[in-house]
Enzyme design. Sequence first.
Site, PDB file in Angstrom:
ATOM      1  N   GLU A 158       0.869  -0.984  -0.121  1.00  0.00           N
ATOM      2  CA  GLU A 158       0.186  -0.470  -0.094  1.00  0.00           C
ATOM      3  C   GLU A 158       1.219   1.427  -0.092  1.00  0.00           C
ATOM      4  O   GLU A 158       0.938   2.351   0.986  1.00  0.00           O
ATOM      5  CB  GLU A 158      -0.658   0.010   0.672  1.00  0.00           C
ATOM      6  CG  GLU A 158      -2.151  -1.247   1.547  1.00  0.00           C
ATOM      7  CD  GLU A 158      -3.090  -0.818   1.698  1.00  0.00           C
ATOM      8  OE1 GLU A 158      -2.705  -0.293   3.078  1.00  0.00           O
ATOM      9  OE2 GLU A 158      -4.200  -1.351   1.761  1.00  0.00           O
ATOM     10  N   GLU A 321      -6.768  -8.003  -0.678  1.00  0.00           N
ATOM     11  CA  GLU A 321      -6.656  -8.085   0.968  1.00  0.00           C
ATOM     12  C   GLU A 321      -8.318  -7.765   1.402  1.00  0.00           C
ATOM     13  O   GLU A 321      -8.640  -6.705   0.397  1.00  0.00           O
ATOM     14  CB  GLU A 321      -6.174  -6.914   1.951  1.00  0.00           C
ATOM     15  CG  GLU A 321      -4.913  -6.611   1.693  1.00  0.00           C
ATOM     16  CD  GLU A 321      -4.312  -5.998   2.858  1.00  0.00           C
ATOM     17  OE1 GLU A 321      -5.185  -5.419   3.232  1.00  0.00           O
ATOM     18  OE2 GLU A 321      -2.964  -5.351   2.890  1.00  0.00           O
TER      19      GLU A 321
HETATM   20  C1  GLA Z   1      -4.197  -2.542   4.791  1.00  0.00           C
HETATM   21  C2  GLA Z   1      -2.870  -3.042   5.455  1.00  0.00           C
HETATM   22  C3  GLA Z   1      -3.282  -4.961   5.438  1.00  0.00           C
HETATM   23  C4  GLA Z   1      -3.851  -4.113   7.059  1.00  0.00           C
HETATM   24  C5  GLA Z   1      -5.347  -4.175   6.499  1.00  0.00           C
HETATM   25  C6  GLA Z   1      -5.601  -3.184   7.713  1.00  0.00           C
HETATM   26  O1  GLA Z   1      -4.880  -2.941   3.802  1.00  0.00           O
HETATM   27  O2  GLA Z   1      -2.284  -3.016   4.166  1.00  0.00           O
HETATM   28  O3  GLA Z   1      -1.729  -4.274   6.297  1.00  0.00           O
HETATM   29  O4  GLA Z   1      -2.839  -3.339   7.951  1.00  0.00           O
HETATM   30  O5  GLA Z   1      -5.183  -2.593   5.917  1.00  0.00           O
HETATM   31  O6  GLA Z   1      -7.152  -3.804   7.098  1.00  0.00           O
END
Ligand code: GLA
Length: 698
Positions: A158, A321
């Site tokens: 991210e 995710e």
């Molecule tokens: C983000 C991060 C993950 C985690 C999630 C929690 O998407 O990439 O590492 O922290 O949030 O929702």
Amino acid sequence: MNTKFKAIQDKVKAFLHGGDYNPDQWLRYPEIIKEDYRLMKLAHCNAFSLNIFGWSAIEPEEGKYSFEWLDNTMDRLAAQGAYVILATPSGARPAWMSQKYPEVLRVQPNRQRNLHGQRHNHCYTSPVYREKTQNINRILADRYKDHPALIMWHVSNEYGGECHCNLCQEAFRDWLKVKYGTLEDLNHAWWTSFWSHTYTDWSQIESPAPHGENFVHAHNLDWKRFVTDQTIDFYKNEIVPLRELTPDIPVTTNFMGNHPHMGPFLGLDYHKFAKEVDVVTWDTYPAWHNDTQDTSDLSSDVSFMHDLYRSLKQQPFLIMENTPSLVNWHPVNKPKRPNMHKLASLQAVAHGADSNLYFQWRKGRGASEKFHGAVVDHAGHENTRVFREVAEIGEILERIAEVIGSTIDAEVAIIYDWENQWAIDDLQGLKLEKKNYIETCQAHYKAFWKQGIPVDIVASEADLSKYKLVVAPMLYMIRQGVAENLEAFVSGGGTLVSTYWSGIVNENDLTFLGGFPGPLGKLLGIWAEEIDSLYDSETNELLFTGDEAHGMGKLSGEGRYSASDYCEVIHVETATVLAEYQSEYYKGMPAVTVNEFGSGQAFYMASRNEQRFLDDFYNRLSSNLELAKALETELPKGVSVSTRSHGKTNYTFVMNFNESESTITLPASNSYQELINDKVVSGTVKLKPYEVLILKRD
Ligand code: GLA
Ligand code: ZN
């Protein structure tokens, strides 16, 4: 289709199901790690992202490496036929590095350098950080290049945020020199004679700061552009050894959404970034069951997001995710209700996802994410509702593997533009708290979503030739070439819908002179004299009388609709009036117009109109243009459809976003193979609350 993405599809003929796996947090618990492999099989999970924050576990001291745990994990996953999405660890760094090389740490807009801590806390410019990340990536690529489990690179995590250190300041100035050449040109583009801000030396220029400059909009905009470019440049530096040593392994980085309103992440221009990845992946965390939006409204906004990220490369994308139950960072962290996980997962698939990956496999014991949803809870076994729902979706994904790689054909495009969003958000004017650019794009989108008409979400410069209809809400910023792109589309027979607050500034955020909508004036056949902002308690009304000659006669009922927030006062030049305002000093003036241009038509909506208007208007336009639907039937409220196709074979996902039963009528004389329940269906079909059906038809 991008050939690198095909590489995954050729290798992995299954939906990727699994997610972030952190055995590095559990090295003192060998029994738990052993148990993970048993549970993974039970959960029908086949793909795991490793090493996302693993740096201190693989390089505990500078230059001293320990790969035993990662070797073991890769080997054990391979042994049970699972795949690895291997991360480069730059999302967080070991303490020794921050201590020895403080320049790797990020500097805040207030010019204060962060201490070691958190994550994503690094400078994108620092030569030391670039060298360290490339070094560890090279070691990873070299070590695992032939590993049978490796299917994809997950670069960093991210990417986001910005750094204001001196190295970044210098890089920003260099970027500006390349862009403007001379200070005179920069001063003009930034309109610096305002408030005596003229620069006489490049070294006077700084990044925007809360205690310094932040009111020169073109300056803010260029800084945001620079942050995107610098982040991409950092990413490109990271992937050098990956491209060199593993040329056939696709490379991605996980993109984000925005919250609490479900929209795109605003810190980076993903239209630019998407060009550099082999497959778009994103992390989706909608607040299902919230108390401000009903489930069907939220699901339309989520669907917009999937379509946006699918359209970035016009190919299937991956969910990198999502949570199997709840997150830990919404204001209210509510578990997904029974069956919502299946519905939300299949919604992503319906809109083009070829995976369903989770954050996270197992809940950690400590630190801030210990209460974030996971497939395996602290209870540690499979006897939980969440685990069962994950296993069920895993089984379904196995059953529908034939859907992988199929595409969505859209005849409608909505333009969403990150730079336009930045410029609108930053401007001083209108209703400061209710500019709502993304919400407006999503309101227009919803009219198509309700009808089951597929939509792409594209950039201003996109190739529009394959579309019948292009909708460009609030296109405030018209960069060079954009008006020409839209004109070519319409003159070639396309239909364009444009709205208030379009064609106001050029790419430097300098207003057009000679009347708005600037370079879109000829195409739209109107000019906009001023814009009225309405208090929340105020509305205006428009009366849509239409014009049969343009195929746009009366819509429904009396044709009266309410307008709120913005009413632009416009004059027609070559356009025809379809609706007029009913009150205020602009009563009787045009509120909706249409202009013939070449062999096409260009509509203009001068006010922000209620959803009912958008629904009625686009219903009419869709039938005029004979836009194809995902399923030829009337959809009840809250039921959404989306069709993925392999040419001859179509898969239509029918999704009930209602908390109650719904009924749909399938097109007469068609029968379908329903893939989830494996039975033939036709005629009238009942859907249970949150139920999904996948209808296959050759
Ligand atoms: C983000 C991060 C993950 C985690 C999630 C929690 O998407 O990439 O590492 O922290 O949030 O929702
Ligand atoms: Zn920096």
